[in-house]
Design an enzyme around this catalytic site. Structure first.
Site: not given
Length: 309
Positions: A113, A115-117, A73
């Site tokens: 997470n 850093l991810e979603m 993201i």
């Protein structure tokens, strides 16, 4: 041991040994699999509605994103290379450090997470619930309807169908001795003789044990400052687990560069040389590398009737 110039030995190339062919795709409820597939590609699982499971696990690119580390993201970079989703159901644990014991547990990780979603179920479920077709499907398939648990249940069901059958090596293991050419036979023989199969074994040609990255020398530095390099230590806190990782599956390895948890090897040839040096204590010759890479390319399977590219 076979001479480096000898293509193969019949006794070890009989199709029996430490490596096994892929099993058939499991017979799972088609409606749950279809729901899981839809969720796998749905960016509404992320906070900004732009990142889906398929963002980092691209089925047209070997089930990975072919980046050293994935981009989540708002362009945020993760700390570790995204492994392929293909054949992930064969792994004994999920993630490089083995922190997830099931596909369901793994599927929930990226949603939360940052850093991810960068999302959570309290945010995701209302968004998905505004979709009438989702409401109907969840109500029909799951008694409890749409929950975080049922979302990851459906995604995991879809992921269990992501097997890649009919590699040339699988055809060889099932009795087609002409499926490998002489160079590939020689590579398979080296793979066995040099000890590669002591870790890369079983139906996944890996994915069923932990091992230190740097058995015969220090490839990773404890003081490098990268948490991802600590591997299993991040889960257990035990000093003996520093630099220990889940052994990756080598299935479809030719189409999933770059290699290792940090994406530090850009080519299969480079990865083979590193493995020889730091895992086996062997400086591989050009002939060794060429043969081993030729063998590894036979592990590429098919998805939806087409060979992975």
């Amino acid at each position: 041991m076979v001479s480096l110039d000898t293509p193969s030995l019949p006794s070890t190339l009989s199709g029996s040994g430490p490596l096994l062919p892929l099993p058939p795709v499991p017979d799972l409820p088609t409606d749950k699999v279809a729901l899981g597939k839809r969720l796998f590609f749905d960016p509404r699982l992320s906070h900004n509605d732009k990142v889906s499971c398929a963002t980092c696990h691209q089925l047209e690119s070997g089930g990975s994103d072919r980046l050293p580390v994935s981009v989540g993201i708002d362009g945020r970079k993760g700390g570790i290379n995204a492994p392929t989703v293909f054949n992930s159901s064969l792994n004994f644990v999920q993630f490089w450090d083995g922190r997830a014991t099931s596909l369901e547990e793994q599927a929930a990780g990226p949603v939360h997470n940052p850093l991810e979603m960068a999302s959570n179920w309290a945010e995701v479920i209302p968004k998905l619930s505004r979709d009438e077709s989702y409401r109907q499907d969840f109500s029909r398939i799951f008694q409890q309807g749409m929950t975080g648990e049922t979302i990851v249940d459906a995604i995991a069901a879809y992921e269990r169908t992501l097997l890649t059958p009919n590699s040339r090596f699988d055809r060889f293991l099932r009795g087609d001795k002409a499926a490998l050419d002489p160079l590939e036979h020689a590579g398979y023989q080296r793979f066995l003789d040099y000890g590669c199969a002591s870790c890369h074994q079983g139906v996944g040609v890996g994915g069923n044990m932990f091992q230190r990255f740097g058995v015969m020398g220090s490839y990773l530095k404890d003081d490098a400052g990268r948490q991802a390099d600590l591997g299993r230590f991040n889960v257990t806190g035990l000093d003996q687990d520093k630099n220990v990782f889940k052994v990756p599956s080598l299935r479809n390895v030719a189409v999933t560069p770059p290699y290792f948890h940090d994406g530090s090897a850009g080519s299969l040839e480079e990865a083979v040389i590193v493995m020889g040096r730091f895992q086996l204590g062997r400086e591989l010759s050009t002939e060794d590398v060429n043969a081993l890479v030729a063998f590894l390319r036979t592990l590429t399977g098919e998805w939806e009737g087409k060979r992975l590219q």
